[in-house]
Design a protein around this motif. Structure first.
Motif, PDB file in Angstrom:
ATOM      1  N   LEU A 102      25.435  41.968  39.678  1.00  0.00           N
ATOM      2  CA  LEU A 102      26.269  41.611  38.536  1.00  0.00           C
ATOM      3  C   LEU A 102      26.627  42.886  37.786  1.00  0.00           C
ATOM      4  CD1 LEU A 102      27.489  39.728  36.357  1.00  0.00           C
ATOM      5  CD2 LEU A 102      25.190  39.606  35.348  1.00  0.00           C
ATOM      6  N   VAL A 103      27.915  43.071  37.524  1.00  0.00           N
ATOM      7  CA  VAL A 103      28.382  44.225  36.761  1.00  0.00           C
ATOM      8  C   VAL A 103      28.963  43.714  35.446  1.00  0.00           C
ATOM      9  CG1 VAL A 103      29.940  46.212  36.711  1.00  0.00           C
ATOM     10  CG2 VAL A 103      28.889  45.507  38.876  1.00  0.00           C
ATOM     11  N   VAL A 104      28.445  44.244  34.344  1.00  0.00           N
ATOM     12  CA  VAL A 104      28.912  43.843  33.021  1.00  0.00           C
ATOM     13  C   VAL A 104      29.802  44.948  32.475  1.00  0.00           C
ATOM     14  CG1 VAL A 104      28.244  43.153  30.690  1.00  0.00           C
ATOM     15  CG2 VAL A 104      26.804  42.511  32.650  1.00  0.00           C
ATOM     16  N   GLY A 105      31.102  44.689  32.415  1.00  0.00           N
ATOM     17  CA  GLY A 105      32.063  45.677  31.933  1.00  0.00           C
ATOM     18  C   GLY A 105      32.967  46.158  33.042  1.00  0.00           C
ATOM     19  N   GLY A 106      34.292  46.148  32.768  1.00  0.00           N
ATOM     20  CA  GLY A 106      35.262  46.499  33.795  1.00  0.00           C
ATOM     21  C   GLY A 106      36.009  47.784  33.526  1.00  0.00           C
ATOM     22  N   GLY A 107      35.333  48.763  32.928  1.00  0.00           N
ATOM     23  CA  GLY A 107      35.929  50.083  32.801  1.00  0.00           C
ATOM     24  C   GLY A 107      35.889  50.821  34.129  1.00  0.00           C
ATOM     25  N   ALA A 108      36.130  52.126  34.095  1.00  0.00           N
ATOM     26  CA  ALA A 108      36.132  52.918  35.335  1.00  0.00           C
ATOM     27  C   ALA A 108      34.813  52.778  36.079  1.00  0.00           C
ATOM     28  CB  ALA A 108      36.415  54.386  35.003  1.00  0.00           C
ATOM     29  N   ALA A 109      33.693  52.867  35.353  1.00  0.00           N
ATOM     30  CA  ALA A 109      32.377  52.768  35.988  1.00  0.00           C
ATOM     31  C   ALA A 109      32.143  51.381  36.562  1.00  0.00           C
ATOM     32  CB  ALA A 109      31.284  53.129  34.986  1.00  0.00           C
ATOM     33  N   GLY A 110      32.501  50.346  35.800  1.00  0.00           N
ATOM     34  CA  GLY A 110      32.262  48.987  36.259  1.00  0.00           C
ATOM     35  C   GLY A 110      33.074  48.627  37.490  1.00  0.00           C
ATOM     36  N   VAL A 111      34.350  49.009  37.502  1.00  0.00           N
ATOM     37  CA  VAL A 111      35.189  48.725  38.671  1.00  0.00           C
ATOM     38  C   VAL A 111      34.652  49.449  39.896  1.00  0.00           C
ATOM     39  CG1 VAL A 111      37.487  49.068  39.667  1.00  0.00           C
ATOM     40  CG2 VAL A 111      37.257  48.201  37.338  1.00  0.00           C
ATOM     41  N   ALA A 112      34.308  50.730  39.741  1.00  0.00           N
ATOM     42  CA  ALA A 112      33.781  51.500  40.878  1.00  0.00           C
ATOM     43  C   ALA A 112      32.477  50.899  41.394  1.00  0.00           C
ATOM     44  CB  ALA A 112      33.577  52.955  40.463  1.00  0.00           C
ATOM     45  N   ALA A 113      31.581  50.496  40.487  1.00  0.00           N
ATOM     46  CA  ALA A 113      30.300  49.921  40.894  1.00  0.00           C
ATOM     47  C   ALA A 113      30.501  48.600  41.623  1.00  0.00           C
ATOM     48  CB  ALA A 113      29.400  49.732  39.678  1.00  0.00           C
ATOM     49  N   ALA A 114      31.355  47.733  41.079  1.00  0.00           N
ATOM     50  CA  ALA A 114      31.555  46.417  41.673  1.00  0.00           C
ATOM     51  C   ALA A 114      32.203  46.518  43.053  1.00  0.00           C
ATOM     52  CB  ALA A 114      32.415  45.561  40.745  1.00  0.00           C
ATOM     53  N   VAL A 115      33.254  47.315  43.155  1.00  0.00           N
ATOM     54  CA  VAL A 115      33.944  47.456  44.442  1.00  0.00           C
ATOM     55  C   VAL A 115      33.015  48.078  45.483  1.00  0.00           C
ATOM     56  CG1 VAL A 115      35.830  48.648  45.631  1.00  0.00           C
ATOM     57  CG2 VAL A 115      36.246  47.545  43.424  1.00  0.00           C
ATOM     58  N   THR A 116      32.277  49.112  45.081  1.00  0.00           N
ATOM     59  CA  THR A 116      31.372  49.795  46.019  1.00  0.00           C
ATOM     60  C   THR A 116      30.300  48.854  46.525  1.00  0.00           C
ATOM     61  OG1 THR A 116      31.765  51.928  44.943  1.00  0.00           O
ATOM     62  CG2 THR A 116      29.764  51.717  46.276  1.00  0.00           C
ATOM     63  N   ALA A 147      43.180  48.096  39.493  1.00  0.00           N
ATOM     64  CA  ALA A 147      41.837  47.519  39.400  1.00  0.00           C
ATOM     65  C   ALA A 147      41.825  46.094  39.964  1.00  0.00           C
ATOM     66  CB  ALA A 147      41.360  47.533  37.954  1.00  0.00           C
ATOM     67  N   ASP A 148      42.810  45.280  39.576  1.00  0.00           N
ATOM     68  CA  ASP A 148      42.898  43.917  40.109  1.00  0.00           C
ATOM     69  C   ASP A 148      42.930  43.936  41.637  1.00  0.00           C
ATOM     70  OD1 ASP A 148      42.990  42.761  37.583  1.00  0.00           O
ATOM     71  OD2 ASP A 148      45.152  42.411  37.606  1.00  0.00           O
ATOM     72  N   HIS A 149      43.779  44.796  42.173  1.00  0.00           N
ATOM     73  CA  HIS A 149      43.952  44.861  43.634  1.00  0.00           C
ATOM     74  C   HIS A 149      42.643  45.248  44.327  1.00  0.00           C
ATOM     75  CE1 HIS A 149      45.495  45.982  47.567  1.00  0.00           C
ATOM     76  NE2 HIS A 149      44.949  47.167  47.404  1.00  0.00           N
ATOM     77  N   LEU A 150      41.980  46.289  43.848  1.00  0.00           N
ATOM     78  CA  LEU A 150      40.759  46.759  44.502  1.00  0.00           C
ATOM     79  C   LEU A 150      39.645  45.719  44.405  1.00  0.00           C
ATOM     80  CD1 LEU A 150      40.726  50.520  43.434  1.00  0.00           C
ATOM     81  CD2 LEU A 150      41.215  49.599  45.700  1.00  0.00           C
ATOM     82  N   LEU A 151      39.509  45.081  43.252  1.00  0.00           N
ATOM     83  CA  LEU A 151      38.464  44.074  43.077  1.00  0.00           C
ATOM     84  C   LEU A 151      38.709  42.863  43.974  1.00  0.00           C
ATOM     85  CD1 LEU A 151      38.196  44.333  39.209  1.00  0.00           C
ATOM     86  CD2 LEU A 151      36.348  44.855  40.803  1.00  0.00           C
ATOM     87  N   ARG A 152      39.950  42.402  44.011  1.00  0.00           N
ATOM     88  CA  ARG A 152      40.261  41.255  44.869  1.00  0.00           C
ATOM     89  C   ARG A 152      40.065  41.596  46.338  1.00  0.00           C
ATOM     90  NH1 ARG A 152      45.925  38.944  42.279  1.00  0.00           N
ATOM     91  NH2 ARG A 152      45.006  37.561  40.715  1.00  0.00           N
ATOM     92  N   ASP A 153      40.544  42.769  46.729  1.00  0.00           N
ATOM     93  CA  ASP A 153      40.446  43.183  48.131  1.00  0.00           C
ATOM     94  C   ASP A 153      38.998  43.300  48.587  1.00  0.00           C
ATOM     95  OD1 ASP A 153      41.986  44.098  50.501  1.00  0.00           O
ATOM     96  OD2 ASP A 153      40.830  45.937  50.189  1.00  0.00           O
ATOM     97  N   ALA A 154      38.110  43.715  47.669  1.00  0.00           N
ATOM     98  CA  ALA A 154      36.688  43.854  48.006  1.00  0.00           C
ATOM     99  C   ALA A 154      35.936  42.531  47.939  1.00  0.00           C
ATOM    100  CB  ALA A 154      36.030  44.863  47.056  1.00  0.00           C
ATOM    101  N   GLY A 155      36.579  41.490  47.395  1.00  0.00           N
ATOM    102  CA  GLY A 155      35.924  40.186  47.301  1.00  0.00           C
ATOM    103  C   GLY A 155      35.027  40.017  46.093  1.00  0.00           C
ATOM    104  N   VAL A 156      35.242  40.812  45.049  1.00  0.00           N
ATOM    105  CA  VAL A 156      34.449  40.684  43.830  1.00  0.00           C
ATOM    106  C   VAL A 156      34.891  39.442  43.075  1.00  0.00           C
ATOM    107  CG1 VAL A 156      33.843  41.757  41.614  1.00  0.00           C
ATOM    108  CG2 VAL A 156      34.147  43.184  43.665  1.00  0.00           C
TER     109      VAL A 156
END
Length: 443
Positions: free
Chosen positions: A16-30, A117-126
Motif C-alpha cells: 500500500l502506498v499512501v500519497g501519489g507524488g513523485a515518490a509514491g508513483v515511483a514506489a507503486a509502479v515499481t 502518472a495515470d498511464h504508468l499506474l494503470r499500465d502497471a496494474g496499480v
C-alpha cells in the motif's frame, strides 16, 4: 456521539502506498511490476503532490552544479526518472534543461504530469483510489503497521497490506503509528510558498534583458526591497525565480514567502497555519504579478494564469529513521556502498527574505536505504521528502528527481519484503541496488 452508519469497505493488497507524488508513483509502479497487488491512495483527484498540486513545476536534482557557466548539463540521476521524463517529453510536456544558478532544472506541464502518472499506474496494474485520505493506522502486536483506514465519499475503507509505504510528504502514517519524527530545526520549518503561472509574457524580451538564468538578478531584488519598504507593494521575499515552461508565453513564478502575522515560518501540518498560508499566498500572488507587470521586461502584458491547488510545502514532519542523512554527508558529497539514490542538488534554505544556496560543485552524494526505515515497528517504509535527514541535508534531499529515486528504491525494497517474507529491518540493500541498476539507475 460520533456517527457514520455507512458500511465500512475492505481492501487487501501486498503493498500500500499512501500519497501519489513523485515518490509514491515511483514506489507503486515499481512494486506492481514485480507482480504484486499494489494499491495507491491519494487525497486529490490526480497524482503529482508538490510538483502538481503545489505547482513546484520543476524537476530539480537531475544535474551536477558547476562554477563553469559554459559547461553543458551533466545528468547524474537516472532510473525511474528517465522513464517518467521521457513520457512527458513525448507528450510535449517538459522543457529541456533551464539554467538555475550553477545548475539546471527542467520545467513541466502539470496536466501532462497527471496524464503520465495515470498511464504508468494503470499500465502497471496499480489499484488507485483518488479522493481518498488516510485517517487511521491499522496496528498489530509488536508495532507492525498492517495498513490504514481511509476516508472516501463511499465511506471508510479498511486497507490491509503486507508493507505500507508512507509517501504522504508529511510523514502522516509515521505520525499516526507513533514513530518518532522531527519538525525542521528546533521546530522551525522552511516556509511554504504559493507558486503561480504568468501568461502573456514576451520570453525573448525577458531573456534578452536578464539572461538565461531563472534566478533574477540583484537589481530586481533591490527594487523589490525598495518598493516593499515604502509600502507600495506587499513583497516579503526579494529573491525570485522565473522559469520558462513548455507552454508559449508562460512563466512559472517562485516568488512568495508565506509567514504568519508574527513573522513566524508557517507550518503546513498545523491546520490554522496551512489556512493562513493559502490566504496570504493568493494575496502575494497578485502583488508579485503586479510587480512583474510594472517592473520586469517582457511582463508588461502578462496576467496570472493559475496558482497551485494548494501552497507548495517544502518541509513538515520527517521520520527519525534507522539512519539520518547528515549535513556533513551532503556537504562532503559522501559516497556509500549502501546508497540507493544520488543527489547533486544544493542545500537550498528558504527562510527569511532571501533563499540561501550551498552548492555541491561537480559532484553528488548518496542517500542510504536506512533513511527510509523506522528504527522500531515493522512493515512500514517511507519515501519522498519525509525521509530521515538533518535540517540542512533535507533542504537538498527533498526535491523531485530525488523523490523519484527514493520511490524507485523503496518500491523494490517493499516488493522484496513481501515476496521473500522479510522484515523491513533486514532488507538486502545490495539486492535492492542490483534491481535499481537493472532498471537503469546507474548507481
Amino acid at each position: 456521539m460520533v456517527l457514520d452508519k455507512r458500511p465500512q469497505q475492505k481492501l487487501a493488497c501486498d503493498v500500500l502506498v499512501v500519497g501519489g507524488g513523485a515518490a509514491g508513483v515511483a514506489a507503486a509502479v515499481t512494486a506492481a511490476r514485480q507482480g504484486l497487488a499494489v494499491a495507491l491512495v491519494e487525497r486529490y483527484g490526480f497524482c503529482g503532490g508538490g510538483a502538481v498540486a503545489g505547482m513546484s513545476g520543476t524537476i530539480c536534482g537531475i544535474y551536477e552544479a558547476s562554477d563553469d557557466k559554459e559547461r553543458p548539463p551533466r545528468q547524474v540521476v537516472h532510473g525511474f526518472l528517465d522513464e517518467f521524463t521521457a513520457a512527458m517529453e513525448a507528450r510535449g510536456g517538459l522543457t529541456g534543461p533551464v539554467r538555475y544558478g550553477k545548475t539546471f532544472t527542467r520545467v513541466h506541464d502539470p496536466l501532462v504530469w497527471r496524464e503520465v502518472a495515470d498511464h504508468l499506474l494503470r499500465d502497471a496494474g496499480v489499484q488507485v483510489l483518488y479522493h481518498t485520505v488516510a485517517t487511521d493506522v491499522l496496528a498489530e502486536a509488536g508495532g507492525r503497521v498492517a495498513g490504514i483506514v481511509a476516508y472516501t465519499k463511499e465511506g471508510k475503507t479498511s486497507i490491509t497490506a503486507g508493507v505500507t509505504v508512507d509517501a504522504s510528504g508529511d510523514a502522516d502514517i509515521v505520525a499516526m503509528a507513533g514513530h518518532e519524527f522531527q519538525l525542521g530545526k528546533d521546530g522551525q520549518v522552511q516556509n511554504p510558498t504559493m507558486i503561480f503561472r504568468l501568461q502573456g509574457v514576451d520570453i525573448g524580451k525577458l531573456r534578452s534583458e536578464y539572461g538565461a538564468d531563472s534566478i533574477m538578478p540583484l537589481h530586481i531584488s533591490q527594487k523589490i526591497n525598495e518598493l516593499y519598504a515604502r509600502g507600495e507593494y506587499y513583497l516579503p521575499r526579494a529573491k525570485i525565480f522565473l522559469f520558462e515552461t513548455p507552454r508559449p508565453g508562460e512563466l512559472l513564478c517562485n516568488a512568495t514567502r508565506l509567514i504568519g502575522l508574527d513573522g513566524r515560518e508557517l507550518n503546513a501540518v498545523i491546520a490554522r497555519d496551512l489556512t493562513a498560508a493559502e490566504f496570504d499566498g493568493r494575496r502575494q500572488v497578485r502583488e508579485y504579478a503586479r510587480f512583474l507587470k510594472d517592473y520586469v521586461a517582457g511582463c508588461e502584458n502578462s496576467w496570472v494564469n493559475d496558482t497551485g491547488v494548494q501552497v507548495g510545502v517544502r518541509q513538515t514532519r520527517q521520520l527519525v529513521g534507522t539512519e539520518v542523512l547528515s549535513n556533513a554527508d551532503v556537504e562532503s558529497a559522501r559516497k556509500r556502498p549502501d546508497g540507493v539514490a544520488r543527489s547533486p542538488w544544493p542545500i537550498e534554505l528558504h527562510k527569511g527574505d532571501k533563499p540561501r544556496l550551498v552548492w555541491i560543485i561537480e559532484d553528488h552524494y548518496d542517500v542510504p536505504l536506512k533513511c527510509f526505515v523506522p528504527p522500531a515497528g515493522e512493515s512500514l517504509l517511507v519515501a519522498g521528502r519525509c525521509l530521515s535527514a538533518e535540517h540542512e541535508a533535507m533542504a537538498s534531499a527533498r526535491v523531485t528527481a530525488q523523490c523519484f529515486s527514493y520511490g524507485h528504491a523503496v518500491g523494490h525494497a517493499a516488493a522484496i519484503a513481501v515476496r521473500e517474507d522479510r522484515s523491513t529491518h533486514g532488507l538486502p540493500v545490495q539486492l535492492v541496488r542490483r534491481k535499481l541498476k537493472s532498471d537503469g539507475a546507474r548507481l
